[in-house]
Design an enzyme around this catalytic site. Sequence first.
Site, PDB file in Angstrom:
ATOM      1  N   GLN A 100       0.858  -1.192   0.000  1.00 46.63           N
ATOM      2  CA  GLN A 100       0.000   0.000   0.000  1.00 46.63           C
ATOM      3  C   GLN A 100       0.897   1.246   0.000  1.00 46.63           C
ATOM      4  O   GLN A 100       0.404   2.360  -0.142  1.00 46.63           O
ATOM      5  CB  GLN A 100      -0.885   0.028   1.240  1.00 46.63           C
ATOM      6  CG  GLN A 100      -1.820  -1.179   1.356  1.00 46.63           C
ATOM      7  CD  GLN A 100      -2.498  -1.215   2.700  1.00 46.63           C
ATOM      8  OE1 GLN A 100      -3.532  -0.582   2.918  1.00 46.63           O
ATOM      9  NE2 GLN A 100      -1.921  -1.956   3.632  1.00 46.63           N
ATOM     10  N   ASN A 101       2.181   1.044   0.188  1.00 47.30           N
ATOM     11  CA  ASN A 101       3.098   2.174   0.324  1.00 47.30           C
ATOM     12  C   ASN A 101       3.408   2.801  -1.024  1.00 47.30           C
ATOM     13  O   ASN A 101       3.409   2.121  -2.045  1.00 47.30           O
ATOM     14  CB  ASN A 101       4.406   1.722   0.997  1.00 47.30           C
ATOM     15  CG  ASN A 101       4.152   1.202   2.401  1.00 47.30           C
ATOM     16  OD1 ASN A 101       3.104   1.448   2.992  1.00 47.30           O
ATOM     17  ND2 ASN A 101       5.096   0.446   2.925  1.00 47.30           N
ATOM     18  N   VAL A 102       3.653   4.094  -0.976  1.00 49.47           N
ATOM     19  CA  VAL A 102       3.946   4.840  -2.219  1.00 49.47           C
ATOM     20  C   VAL A 102       5.380   5.375  -2.188  1.00 49.47           C
ATOM     21  O   VAL A 102       5.789   6.103  -3.090  1.00 49.47           O
ATOM     22  CB  VAL A 102       2.949   6.019  -2.374  1.00 49.47           C
ATOM     23  CG1 VAL A 102       1.523   5.502  -2.517  1.00 49.47           C
ATOM     24  CG2 VAL A 102       3.041   7.016  -1.209  1.00 49.47           C
ATOM     25  N   HIS A 118      -1.457   1.529  -4.260  1.00 50.28           N
ATOM     26  CA  HIS A 118      -1.870   2.932  -4.100  1.00 50.28           C
ATOM     27  C   HIS A 118      -1.002   3.892  -4.886  1.00 50.28           C
ATOM     28  O   HIS A 118      -1.002   5.087  -4.614  1.00 50.28           O
ATOM     29  CB  HIS A 118      -1.869   3.315  -2.607  1.00 50.28           C
ATOM     30  CG  HIS A 118      -2.892   2.541  -1.814  1.00 50.28           C
ATOM     31  ND1 HIS A 118      -2.867   2.474  -0.439  1.00 50.28           N
ATOM     32  CD2 HIS A 118      -3.941   1.777  -2.212  1.00 50.28           C
ATOM     33  CE1 HIS A 118      -3.883   1.723  -0.034  1.00 50.28           C
ATOM     34  NE2 HIS A 118      -4.541   1.274  -1.085  1.00 50.28           N
ATOM     35  N   CYS A 126      -0.489  14.073 -15.475  1.00 50.02           N
ATOM     36  CA  CYS A 126      -1.103  15.308 -15.981  1.00 50.02           C
ATOM     37  C   CYS A 126      -2.621  15.221 -15.832  1.00 50.02           C
ATOM     38  O   CYS A 126      -3.240  14.232 -16.228  1.00 50.02           O
ATOM     39  CB  CYS A 126      -0.729  15.504 -17.460  1.00 50.02           C
ATOM     40  SG  CYS A 126      -1.566  16.924 -18.172  1.00 50.02           S
ATOM     41  N   CYS A 147       2.367  20.657 -15.961  1.00 42.30           N
ATOM     42  CA  CYS A 147       2.803  19.853 -17.111  1.00 42.30           C
ATOM     43  C   CYS A 147       3.251  20.802 -18.215  1.00 42.30           C
ATOM     44  O   CYS A 147       2.853  21.984 -18.216  1.00 42.30           O
ATOM     45  CB  CYS A 147       1.601  19.004 -17.574  1.00 42.30           C
ATOM     46  SG  CYS A 147       1.906  18.048 -19.065  1.00 42.30           S
ATOM     47  N   GLY A 186       2.812  -4.399   9.040  1.00 42.26           N
ATOM     48  CA  GLY A 186       2.785  -2.940   9.210  1.00 42.26           C
ATOM     49  C   GLY A 186       1.626  -2.227   8.559  1.00 42.26           C
ATOM     50  O   GLY A 186       1.805  -1.130   8.029  1.00 42.26           O
ATOM     51  N   ASN A 212       3.043  -6.663  13.439  1.00 48.14           N
ATOM     52  CA  ASN A 212       2.626  -5.279  13.649  1.00 48.14           C
ATOM     53  C   ASN A 212       3.057  -4.841  15.042  1.00 48.14           C
ATOM     54  O   ASN A 212       3.238  -5.657  15.933  1.00 48.14           O
ATOM     55  CB  ASN A 212       1.102  -5.155  13.497  1.00 48.14           C
ATOM     56  CG  ASN A 212       0.679  -3.721  13.212  1.00 48.14           C
ATOM     57  OD1 ASN A 212       0.975  -2.820  13.993  1.00 48.14           O
ATOM     58  ND2 ASN A 212       0.023  -3.499  12.082  1.00 48.14           N
ATOM     59  N   ALA A 230       8.835  -4.476  12.646  1.00 47.86           N
ATOM     60  CA  ALA A 230       8.975  -5.349  11.464  1.00 47.86           C
ATOM     61  C   ALA A 230      10.430  -5.719  11.209  1.00 47.86           C
ATOM     62  O   ALA A 230      10.754  -6.888  10.963  1.00 47.86           O
ATOM     63  CB  ALA A 230       8.408  -4.636  10.256  1.00 47.86           C
TER      64      ALA A 230
HETATM   65  N1  APR Z   1       6.814  -2.375  12.678  1.00 47.78           N
HETATM   66  C1  APR Z   1       5.607  -2.948  12.425  1.00 47.78           C
HETATM   67  N2  APR Z   1       4.439  -2.264  12.384  1.00 47.78           N
HETATM   68  C2  APR Z   1       4.504  -0.939  12.629  1.00 47.78           C
HETATM   69  C3  APR Z   1       5.714  -0.258  12.905  1.00 47.78           C
HETATM   70  C4  APR Z   1       6.900  -1.040  12.926  1.00 47.78           C
HETATM   71  N3  APR Z   1       8.100  -0.501  13.184  1.00 47.78           N
HETATM   72  N4  APR Z   1       5.436   1.063  13.110  1.00 47.78           N
HETATM   73  C5  APR Z   1       4.094   1.200  12.946  1.00 47.78           C
HETATM   74  N5  APR Z   1       3.537   0.008  12.669  1.00 47.78           N
HETATM   75  C6  APR Z   1       2.138  -0.278  12.362  1.00 47.78           C
HETATM   76  C7  APR Z   1       1.124   0.498  13.156  1.00 47.78           C
HETATM   77  O1  APR Z   1       0.801  -0.196  14.355  1.00 47.78           O
HETATM   78  C8  APR Z   1      -0.058   0.506  12.176  1.00 47.78           C
HETATM   79  O2  APR Z   1      -0.874  -0.656  12.349  1.00 47.78           O
HETATM   80  O3  APR Z   1       1.965   0.108  11.017  1.00 47.78           O
HETATM   81  C9  APR Z   1       0.592   0.441  10.800  1.00 47.78           C
HETATM   82  C10 APR Z   1       0.524   1.743  10.029  1.00 47.78           C
HETATM   83  O4  APR Z   1      -0.835   2.007   9.776  1.00 47.78           O
HETATM   84  P1  APR Z   1      -1.231   3.249   8.874  1.00 47.78           P
HETATM   85  O5  APR Z   1      -0.461   4.455   9.289  1.00 47.78           O
HETATM   86  O6  APR Z   1      -2.737   3.293   8.847  1.00 47.78           O
HETATM   87  O7  APR Z   1      -0.693   2.849   7.416  1.00 47.78           O
HETATM   88  P2  APR Z   1      -1.361   1.875   6.358  1.00 47.78           P
HETATM   89  O8  APR Z   1      -2.029   0.722   7.011  1.00 47.78           O
HETATM   90  O9  APR Z   1      -0.324   1.594   5.347  1.00 47.78           O
HETATM   91  O10 APR Z   1      -2.486   2.826   5.694  1.00 47.78           O
HETATM   92  C11 APR Z   1      -3.199   2.287   4.602  1.00 47.78           C
HETATM   93  O11 APR Z   1      -4.194   4.445   4.193  1.00 47.78           O
HETATM   94  O12 APR Z   1      -3.890   6.740   4.110  1.00 47.78           O
HETATM   95  C12 APR Z   1      -4.026   5.589   3.342  1.00 47.78           C
HETATM   96  O13 APR Z   1      -3.196   5.216   1.189  1.00 47.78           O
HETATM   97  C13 APR Z   1      -2.786   5.365   2.517  1.00 47.78           C
HETATM   98  O14 APR Z   1      -1.676   3.289   1.972  1.00 47.78           O
HETATM   99  C14 APR Z   1      -2.231   4.046   3.045  1.00 47.78           C
HETATM  100  C15 APR Z   1      -3.471   3.371   3.608  1.00 47.78           C
END
Ligand code: APR
Length: 239
Positions: A100-102, A118, A126, A147, A186, A212, A230
């Site tokens: 889900q990371n960008v 994502h 553009c 653009c 994560g 997590n 992680a």
């Molecule tokens: N190791 C493991 N887990 C971790 C760590 C770590 N060092 N640090 C934080 N976390 C966990 C947190 O407990 C949480 O459950 O990572 C998770 C981060 O959650 P979010 O900030 O909600 O990120 P994510 O789940 O990727 O969000 C999903 O939401 O805003 C949109 O598009 C965006 O891709 C994103 C989507």
Amino acid sequence: MRLSTPAKDAILSAKNVVALTGAGISAESGVPTFRGKDGLWRNFRPEELATPEAFRNNPKLVWEWYEWRRQIIKPLKPNKGHEIIARFENRFHQFMLITQNVDGLHQKAGSKNILELHGNIWRVKCTKENKTSINTEVPLPSLPPYCECGSILRPDVVWFGEPLPNHAIQAAYDAAGACDLMIVVGTSAVVQPAASLPIIAKQQGAFIVEVNAEETPISHIADEFLIGKAGVILKEFEI
Ligand code: APR
């Protein structure tokens, strides 16, 4: 935190593995998560900025948020967690990384077989021609950037209320439906459709391991829930 015997057996016998990652895997590289204590920017929640409406109403504000994230992310390096997941590609008979990371850190760590659900913060699109291009300029020449055709550029990321790239989500559903092990790392598991992937995998009999820092809405369906960082915990998967 030690892996249980069933988890070790699942890892050792797995043939078709999927890893699903969220912002937590990049936290140890210094990337702010979205919903953690360090996630807010000027007290806005992602849901208020990462939307087509927010961009239409105030493209400069939305781009200031992305500029802030690009400035933070640009010098950062992948961490142990990214590197271990990159090594999974040669370790398992079949492996797919769904992120889900960008931030592009999985690619920097060497992951090749990767689905970016994502989008990517280092690509722009553009708003008139819909053409995408790589843009790693930090700082950007203007906010919003334009653009050559004169139209505003947007980040090539998926915003709330927008559909995910068709090919990516279909491939993700297929991978979740076929894997025998899914490693979820994560993610707060609150944003759809990514949050459904572990459920799809579980329903077809995959062994689910969640890593997590805290419990999430899918921890109760995980066959193994490993709480902690992680980059530390994933080391135990290199058996
Ligand atoms: N190791 C493991 N887990 C971790 C760590 C770590 N060092 N640090 C934080 N976390 C966990 C947190 O407990 C949480 O459950 O990572 C998770 C981060 O959650 P979010 O900030 O909600 O990120 P994510 O789940 O990727 O969000 C999903 O939401 O805003 C949109 O598009 C965006 O891709 C994103 C989507």
